[in-house]
Design an enzyme around this catalytic site. Structure first.
Site, short mmCIF file in Angstrom:
data_model
loop_
_atom_site.label_atom_id
_atom_site.label_comp_id
_atom_site.label_asym_id
_atom_site.label_seq_id
_atom_site.Cartn_x
_atom_site.Cartn_y
_atom_site.Cartn_z
N GLY A 1 7.07 7.74 -9.41
CA GLY A 1 5.66 7.45 -9.59
C GLY A 1 4.83 8.71 -9.43
O GLY A 1 3.90 8.98 -10.19
N ARG B 1 6.68 14.55 -7.19
CA ARG B 1 8.09 14.26 -6.92
C ARG B 1 8.92 14.65 -8.15
O ARG B 1 10.06 15.11 -8.02
CB ARG B 1 8.30 12.79 -6.56
CG ARG B 1 9.68 12.51 -5.96
CD ARG B 1 9.88 11.02 -5.59
NE ARG B 1 8.83 10.53 -4.76
CZ ARG B 1 8.21 9.36 -4.97
NH1 ARG B 1 8.56 8.57 -5.97
NH2 ARG B 1 7.24 8.97 -4.17
N ARG C 1 -2.66 14.90 -18.26
CA ARG C 1 -3.13 14.15 -17.10
C ARG C 1 -2.42 14.55 -15.80
O ARG C 1 -2.39 13.78 -14.84
CB ARG C 1 -2.97 12.63 -17.31
CG ARG C 1 -3.90 12.08 -18.36
CD ARG C 1 -3.66 10.62 -18.60
NE ARG C 1 -4.58 10.14 -19.62
CZ ARG C 1 -5.62 9.31 -19.38
NH1 ARG C 1 -5.83 8.86 -18.19
NH2 ARG C 1 -6.39 8.94 -20.37
N ASP D 1 7.71 3.09 4.28
CA ASP D 1 6.99 2.51 5.42
C ASP D 1 7.48 1.09 5.65
O ASP D 1 8.05 0.46 4.75
CB ASP D 1 5.48 2.52 5.20
CG ASP D 1 5.09 1.95 3.85
OD1 ASP D 1 5.17 2.68 2.86
OD2 ASP D 1 4.74 0.76 3.80
N ARG E 1 7.24 11.74 1.31
CA ARG E 1 7.43 10.89 0.13
C ARG E 1 7.64 11.74 -1.11
O ARG E 1 8.31 11.34 -2.06
CB ARG E 1 6.20 9.98 -0.09
CG ARG E 1 6.07 8.93 0.99
CD ARG E 1 4.74 8.20 0.91
NE ARG E 1 4.44 7.64 2.23
CZ ARG E 1 3.89 6.47 2.44
NH1 ARG E 1 3.56 5.71 1.43
NH2 ARG E 1 3.65 6.05 3.66
O1 LIG Z 1 6.36 6.45 -4.70
P1 LIG Z 1 6.08 5.74 -5.99
O2 LIG Z 1 7.17 5.95 -6.98
O3 LIG Z 1 4.73 6.07 -6.58
O4 LIG Z 1 6.10 4.17 -5.65
C1 LIG Z 1 5.26 3.49 -4.73
O5 LIG Z 1 4.21 4.28 -4.21
C2 LIG Z 1 2.95 3.94 -4.83
C3 LIG Z 1 2.01 3.39 -3.79
O6 LIG Z 1 1.79 4.30 -2.79
C4 LIG Z 1 3.28 2.92 -5.91
O7 LIG Z 1 3.47 3.58 -7.13
C5 LIG Z 1 4.55 2.32 -5.37
O8 LIG Z 1 5.36 1.66 -6.30
O1 LIG Z 2 3.83 -0.14 -3.16
C1 LIG Z 2 4.07 0.20 -1.99
C2 LIG Z 2 4.75 1.40 -1.68
C3 LIG Z 2 4.96 1.73 -0.37
N1 LIG Z 2 4.52 0.90 0.59
C4 LIG Z 2 3.89 -0.26 0.29
O2 LIG Z 2 3.48 -0.99 1.19
N2 LIG Z 2 3.67 -0.57 -0.98
#
Ligand SMILES: O=P(O)(O)O[C@H]1O[C@H](CO)[C@@H](O)[C@H]1O
Ligand SMILES: O=c1cc[nH]c(=O)[nH]1
Length: 236
Positions: free
Chosen positions: A20, A24, A43, A205, A218
């Protein structure tokens, strides 16, 4: 070129990792791919192609949520003919035996996204992982001795939800392992285009205990997930 990806056909491998977070994607390219070339900055959603263990692999950021990943996955499948796609994401755990930094392989995904209702109406389509990719990732995870879980994840349209406690408990009661925001769209589009897809997640988390990782962690330290995703995507 597509609306959101500034690459020529051929610039993108037929195997793609999908974080996402675009940073990363940059981290994976810089740390795991040889001779990585950046093919997309539109973007700020970085995309790179390089080689991993001799195989050509790309990594493309997708952004957060179903609408964003759907744009990238549609364009990758339709315009760039990508065949294998592995999401490498973060998630929040909702089971007591799933801990922060554990790895989850999503064999299926439940969702409150309206995307499939728009397509299927009253029918509940079941978005599912590709079995070969799932088996490859599972074998790679076992080899690395990871705390690995395989199960249902919830693809949420909301990171912040008003009735979160009640809602998450209901999902937990029905054995959903964790919450993230993209998998149902990835699996549904893979079914539509007849491609292979898998989501590998690291627990960033714990929604029940409040334990969490930093945004830097992350972005850069979920390397077990990255390695098993790469090993899975290059195998037949
Ligand atoms: O770490 P990524 O791949 O972005 O995935 C998670 O993190 C984001 C939310 O913080 C959302 O995109 C969720 O799916
Ligand atoms: O989508 C997400 C990603 C990480 N933690 C969350 O609680 N939700």
């Amino acid at each position: 070129m597509t609306t959101h990806i500034g690459a020529n056909k051929g610039d993108i491998a037929d195997k793609v990792l999908l974080p996402g977070d675009p940073l990363r994607a940059k981290f994976i390219a810089e740390n795991f791919l040889e001779d990585a070339v950046c093919y997309n900055e539109v973007r700020g959603m970085y995309g790179y192609t390089g080689t991993y263990k001799g195989e050509r692999v790309s990594v493309q950021g997708t952004g957060m949520g179903v609408p964003s990943i759907s744009i990238y996955v549609n364009e990758l499948m339709d315009a760039y003919d990508v065949q294998k796609l592995v999401r490498v994401g973060s998630c929040g755990a909702i089971q007591e035996d799933v801990n922060v930094r554990d790895v989850i392989l999503a064999n299926t995904s439940s969702t409150d996204s309206s995307m499939n209702r728009a397509t299927f109406g009253e029918v509940d389509f079941a978005p599912s992982a590709d079995f070969t990719l799932l088996r490859n990732a599972y074998d790679a995870g076992v080899k690395k001795n990871l705390n690995l879980h395989v199960g249902n994840v919830f693809t949420s349209d909301q990171f912040y939800r008003d009735n979160a406690k009640e809602f998450n408990q209901k999902l937990a009661d029905y054995n959903v392992l964790a919450i993230e925001m993209e998998t149902s769209a990835l699996y549904t589009l893979a079914a539509k285009y007849n491609r292979q897809a898998l989501t590998v997640l690291t627990v960033s988390d714990h929604i029940l205990t409040g334990e969490e990782t930093t945004s830097e962690e992350r972005q850069t330290t979920f390397t077990d997930m990255m390695e098993i995703a790469l090993d899975a995507v290059i195998q037949d």
